[in-house]
Design a protein around this motif. Structure first.
Motif, PDB file in Angstrom:
ATOM      1  N   GLN A 111      35.157  40.874  43.994  1.00  0.00           N
ATOM      2  CA  GLN A 111      36.000  41.273  42.741  1.00  0.00           C
ATOM      3  C   GLN A 111      34.738  42.109  41.784  1.00  0.00           C
ATOM      4  O   GLN A 111      34.005  41.304  41.252  1.00  0.00           O
ATOM      5  CB  GLN A 111      36.265  39.954  42.078  1.00  0.00           C
ATOM      6  N   ASP A 116      35.394  39.401  31.283  1.00  0.00           N
ATOM      7  CA  ASP A 116      36.602  39.221  30.522  1.00  0.00           C
ATOM      8  C   ASP A 116      37.581  40.261  30.759  1.00  0.00           C
ATOM      9  O   ASP A 116      38.401  40.147  30.195  1.00  0.00           O
ATOM     10  CB  ASP A 116      35.801  39.470  28.914  1.00  0.00           C
ATOM     11  N   GLU A 117      37.326  41.067  31.735  1.00  0.00           N
ATOM     12  CA  GLU A 117      38.254  41.910  32.217  1.00  0.00           C
ATOM     13  C   GLU A 117      38.834  41.636  33.630  1.00  0.00           C
ATOM     14  O   GLU A 117      39.842  42.451  34.030  1.00  0.00           O
ATOM     15  CB  GLU A 117      37.637  43.359  32.357  1.00  0.00           C
ATOM     16  N   VAL A 118      38.440  40.473  34.171  1.00  0.00           N
ATOM     17  CA  VAL A 118      39.054  39.985  35.199  1.00  0.00           C
ATOM     18  C   VAL A 118      40.430  39.322  35.118  1.00  0.00           C
ATOM     19  O   VAL A 118      40.672  38.521  34.241  1.00  0.00           O
ATOM     20  CB  VAL A 118      38.208  39.157  36.024  1.00  0.00           C
ATOM     21  N   SER A 119      41.594  39.752  35.806  1.00  0.00           N
ATOM     22  CA  SER A 119      42.755  39.143  35.574  1.00  0.00           C
ATOM     23  C   SER A 119      42.647  37.747  36.104  1.00  0.00           C
ATOM     24  O   SER A 119      41.979  37.604  36.935  1.00  0.00           O
ATOM     25  CB  SER A 119      43.849  39.968  36.104  1.00  0.00           C
ATOM     26  N   GLU A 120      43.786  36.794  35.466  1.00  0.00           N
ATOM     27  CA  GLU A 120      44.004  35.577  36.042  1.00  0.00           C
ATOM     28  C   GLU A 120      44.209  35.837  37.443  1.00  0.00           C
ATOM     29  O   GLU A 120      43.831  34.721  38.272  1.00  0.00           O
ATOM     30  CB  GLU A 120      44.927  34.771  35.205  1.00  0.00           C
ATOM     31  N   GLU A 121      45.190  36.555  38.029  1.00  0.00           N
ATOM     32  CA  GLU A 121      45.685  36.749  39.208  1.00  0.00           C
ATOM     33  C   GLU A 121      44.263  36.989  40.137  1.00  0.00           C
ATOM     34  O   GLU A 121      44.383  36.332  41.238  1.00  0.00           O
ATOM     35  CB  GLU A 121      46.750  37.723  39.444  1.00  0.00           C
ATOM     36  N   ASP A 122      43.679  37.908  39.749  1.00  0.00           N
ATOM     37  CA  ASP A 122      42.282  38.290  40.830  1.00  0.00           C
ATOM     38  C   ASP A 122      41.427  37.148  40.618  1.00  0.00           C
ATOM     39  O   ASP A 122      40.849  36.966  41.698  1.00  0.00           O
ATOM     40  CB  ASP A 122      41.707  39.579  40.265  1.00  0.00           C
ATOM     41  N   PHE A 123      41.357  36.342  39.584  1.00  0.00           N
ATOM     42  CA  PHE A 123      40.171  35.246  39.533  1.00  0.00           C
ATOM     43  C   PHE A 123      40.801  34.116  40.520  1.00  0.00           C
ATOM     44  O   PHE A 123      40.091  33.681  41.271  1.00  0.00           O
ATOM     45  CB  PHE A 123      40.092  34.787  38.259  1.00  0.00           C
ATOM     46  N   ASP A 124      42.129  34.018  40.426  1.00  0.00           N
ATOM     47  CA  ASP A 124      42.660  32.914  41.386  1.00  0.00           C
ATOM     48  C   ASP A 124      42.677  33.342  42.776  1.00  0.00           C
ATOM     49  O   ASP A 124      42.195  32.290  43.609  1.00  0.00           O
ATOM     50  CB  ASP A 124      44.207  32.576  41.039  1.00  0.00           C
ATOM     51  N   ARG A 125      42.678  34.593  43.299  1.00  0.00           N
ATOM     52  CA  ARG A 125      42.869  35.056  44.560  1.00  0.00           C
ATOM     53  C   ARG A 125      41.189  34.896  45.008  1.00  0.00           C
ATOM     54  O   ARG A 125      41.010  34.204  46.237  1.00  0.00           O
ATOM     55  CB  ARG A 125      43.027  36.461  44.583  1.00  0.00           C
TER      56      ARG A 125
END
Length: 265
Positions: A111, A116-125
């Protein structure tokens, strides 16, 4: 399947002889890159191998390649972030080979981008694959090994013990893998289960090749910071994992083994 990955694998003259002769090893995340070459190396070192990943077609092709070469390899397709799938990886190994002696947990995704630019969806994945997925593998493998012992190797990264611009979420997952590997080594050593980590540095994986294409100057700067002045190969990482899985590493437990040409030195 890339020819250069096949060329990286080291050949041995006698199938069934080698560092892992007689062992049954599960490789999770074994369809490409480090994982696929680990399957090749482990098989050539004498292991019977169950390889698991999401891509059934890629797994089938790899299994066919190695079976045709005289090796004992089978596959199980599924998602490492799903507990039932991971349980099936281990169950399929036990059903096919009768036991589980070793496991290499290599599934992972990357990733890019500032935290601060990582989406919550990408972080969760990325957490689901790299952290939860590795934990699920450990949980099921330990259960299968609890009675007779065994060896488990997890894949982290040199990013698991340092920082790097734009890779915060990825490196958080790699720190986590090192943390629970060390705890698993303490918890399971009394049962004869060794748990260790390989931590690759810059390595010629498909992801690294893409990075070289996208930003060649950045890749050259990274390689220049490696004392050996080269990126590692997938087979070099696989060879380190094979040693950790073998009886020659019988007193090695809870270690983080950098395979990075001195990058972290």
């Amino acid at each position: 399947m890339s020819d250069n990955l096949s060329d990286n694998a080291q050949a041995h003259p006698t199938p069934g002889a080698g560092l892992l002769a007689g062992k049954v090893v599960l490789v999770v995340g074994g369809s490409t890159g480090i994982g696929a070459d680990s399957v090749r190396v482990f098989a050539e070192e004498g292991a019977s191998v169950m390889v698991a990943a999401r891509s059934r077609d890629t797994l089938a092709a790899l299994t066919e390649e190695l079976t045709a070469a005289g090796h004992d390899v089978a596959y199980s397709a599924g998602d490492v972030s799903v507990g039932a799938d991971v349980a099936r990886f281990v169950d399929d190994t036990l059903a096919r080979f009768g036991r589980l002696d070793g496991a290499f947990n290599n599934a992972g995704i990357n990733q890019y981008g500032p935290l601060d630019e990582v989406s919550e969806e990408d972080f969760d994945r990325i957490m689901a694959v790299n952290v939860k997925g590795t934990w699920l593998c450990l949980r099921e493998e330990i259960r299968a090994m609890r009675e007779k012992g065994g060896s488990i190797v997890n894949t982290s990264s040199v990013g698991g013990f340092r920082g790097n611009t734009g890779l915060g979420a990825y490196q958080a997952t790699k720190h986590a893998v090192i943390g629970f590997t060390r705890t698993a080594a303490h918890d399971n050593g009394p049962f004869g289960i060794r748990v260790n980590v390989v931590a690759p540095g810059p390595t010629e994986t498909p992801m690294f090749v893409q990075w070289r294409h996208d930003d060649p100057a950045a890749v050259e700067r990274r390689i220049a910071s490696v004392p050996l002045r080269k990126a590692g190969t997938t087979t070099e990482v696989a060879n380190a994992a094979a040693w950790l899985l073998s009886d020659r590493a019988s007193q090695v437990n809870g270690v983080v083994l950098p395979v990075d040409g001195g990058y972290s030195a």
